[in-house]
Design an enzyme around this catalytic site. Structure first.
Site, PDB file in Angstrom:
ATOM      1  N   GLY A 148      38.524  32.270  34.049  1.00  9.77           N
ATOM      2  CA  GLY A 148      38.103  31.145  34.573  1.00  9.77           C
ATOM      3  C   GLY A 148      37.173  31.243  36.096  1.00  9.77           C
ATOM      4  N   CYS A 149      36.480  30.413  36.410  1.00  5.88           N
ATOM      5  CA  CYS A 149      35.706  30.598  37.606  1.00  5.88           C
ATOM      6  C   CYS A 149      36.752  30.594  38.844  1.00  5.88           C
ATOM      7  CB  CYS A 149      34.659  29.417  37.710  1.00  5.88           C
ATOM      8  SG  CYS A 149      35.384  27.880  37.451  1.00  5.88           S
ATOM      9  N   TYR A 150      37.255  29.533  38.856  1.00  7.25           N
ATOM     10  CA  TYR A 150      38.164  29.518  40.207  1.00  7.25           C
ATOM     11  C   TYR A 150      39.341  30.806  40.399  1.00  7.25           C
ATOM     12  CZ  TYR A 150      36.818  24.940  41.668  1.00  7.25           C
ATOM     13  OH  TYR A 150      36.171  23.697  41.912  1.00  7.25           O
ATOM     14  N   THR A 152      38.936  33.726  39.092  1.00  7.92           N
ATOM     15  CA  THR A 152      38.331  34.975  39.307  1.00  7.92           C
ATOM     16  C   THR A 152      37.975  35.122  41.004  1.00  7.92           C
ATOM     17  OG1 THR A 152      36.785  34.743  37.241  1.00  7.92           O
ATOM     18  CG2 THR A 152      36.121  36.130  39.010  1.00  7.92           C
TER      19      THR A 152
END
Length: 314
Positions: A148-150, A152
């Site tokens: 996921g973005c957060y 990462t």
């Protein structure tokens, strides 16, 4: 030449994937699915695609029935990807799942945050797709769980600190800011321009779905349970992300020692860059620089060791 298939090609995740793959010299996009644009060429939906890089868009069922690819990227909503994973693997197609359906190792944890998993048995085959941490496992697996973005930003921002004797990583406080594109391309009142354009607000304050993902990977790095206290914020920009992490110190650590550790940890990593001393992350520096990640550890003007920053695109 690697033949790639994209399931869910016309959302923000899908279009970013198209930009990356269509410019890769060793990849050709053999087909992609889209609910809205099925039956059209990709260039109709995205004018930046043209010439021999163009490809057809079809329904998900039609794409699944004609698996003329080596690798499939699943850019489908959470819970929808899981139903496609096993048929793809059984057809000999490698899978990169960009949803959350392959990220969490424990089906009970997944159910707590996303609902019942449609095929929990596939989780044992998945490798969490951060090459900086799981490179060798990624090489040998047929199912990669794209992070996921957060998570990462948080995992890579903290990885060099986990395990250091000066740092107490049992509890981590995370403050993250994200542009509105992270919420997806679908129309939502809270992320429309008029609603978000001049605002700055927290959300998911009592629990965000990315927390178990962070705790899973940080605990693996630490060798002991790590608790994450996480608050995300929506900021009025289209794309970009900044995460600031706070950890307690068990012993004093100098800014130089901290910087040296980050530079050593990421020295051989082509996608992570420790910024020069005195520079700080700015979303303007990374938006549009596909695949590039920037990490900034604390500078001499900050309390040593208490902060690590990571800047990524949404």
């Amino acid at each position: 030449m690697i033949r790639a298939l994209i399931f869910g090609a016309t959302g923000y995740t899908g279009v970013e994937l198209i930009r990356i793959l269509s410019s890769h010299p060793d990849v050709v996009i053999a087909g992609a699915s889209s609910r809205q644009w099925a039956g059209e060429r990709a260039s109709r939906a995205f004018p930046f695609i043209h010439g021999d890089r163009d490809f057809p868009l079809s329904t998900l069922d039609d794409l699944m029935s004609n698996l003329s690819g080596d690798v499939a990227f699943l850019a489908l909503p959470h819970s929808e990807s899981a139903a496609s994973i096993r048929p793809l693997l059984e057809s000999g197609v490698k899978v990169v799942d960009l949803s959350a359906d392959s990220r969490l190792r424990d089906p009970e944890v997944y159910e707590r945050w996303y609902g019942p998993h449609k095929d929990p048995d596939v989780l044992e085959h998945a490798v969490y797709g951060l090459p900086e941490i799981h490179r060798e496992q990624i090489r040998s697996t047929h199912l990669v769980a794209n992070p996921g973005c957060y998570p990462t930003s948080v995992i890579l921002g903290l990885a060099p600190l986990i395990g250091r004797h000066e740092v107490d990583a049992r509890t981590v406080v995370v403050d993250s800011k994200s542009g509105v594109s992270g919420a997806g391309r679908g129309a939502k009142l809270t992320t429309s321009f008029c609603e978000a354009g001049e605002g700055f607000k927290p959300y998911g304050v009592l629990g965000h779905r990315h927390i178990p993902e962070m705790e899973q990977e940080l605990s693996l790095l630490s060798g002991a349970p790590v608790l994450v206290r996480f608050t995300p914020h929506l900021i009025p920009v289209s794309r970009g992300m900044v995460s600031t992490m706070y950890v307690k110190l068990k012993a004093e650590i100098s800014a130089k020692a901290l910087r040296d550790e980050y530079e050593r940890y990421y020295r051989e990593e082509p996608f992570v860059h420790v910024l020069p001393e005195g520079e700080f992350p700015d979303t303007l520096h990374v938006s549009g620089q596909f695949g590039q990640r920037r990490v900034r550890c604390c500078g001499p003007e900050h309390e040593p060791g208490n902060r690590a920053r990571r800047n990524v695109r949404a």
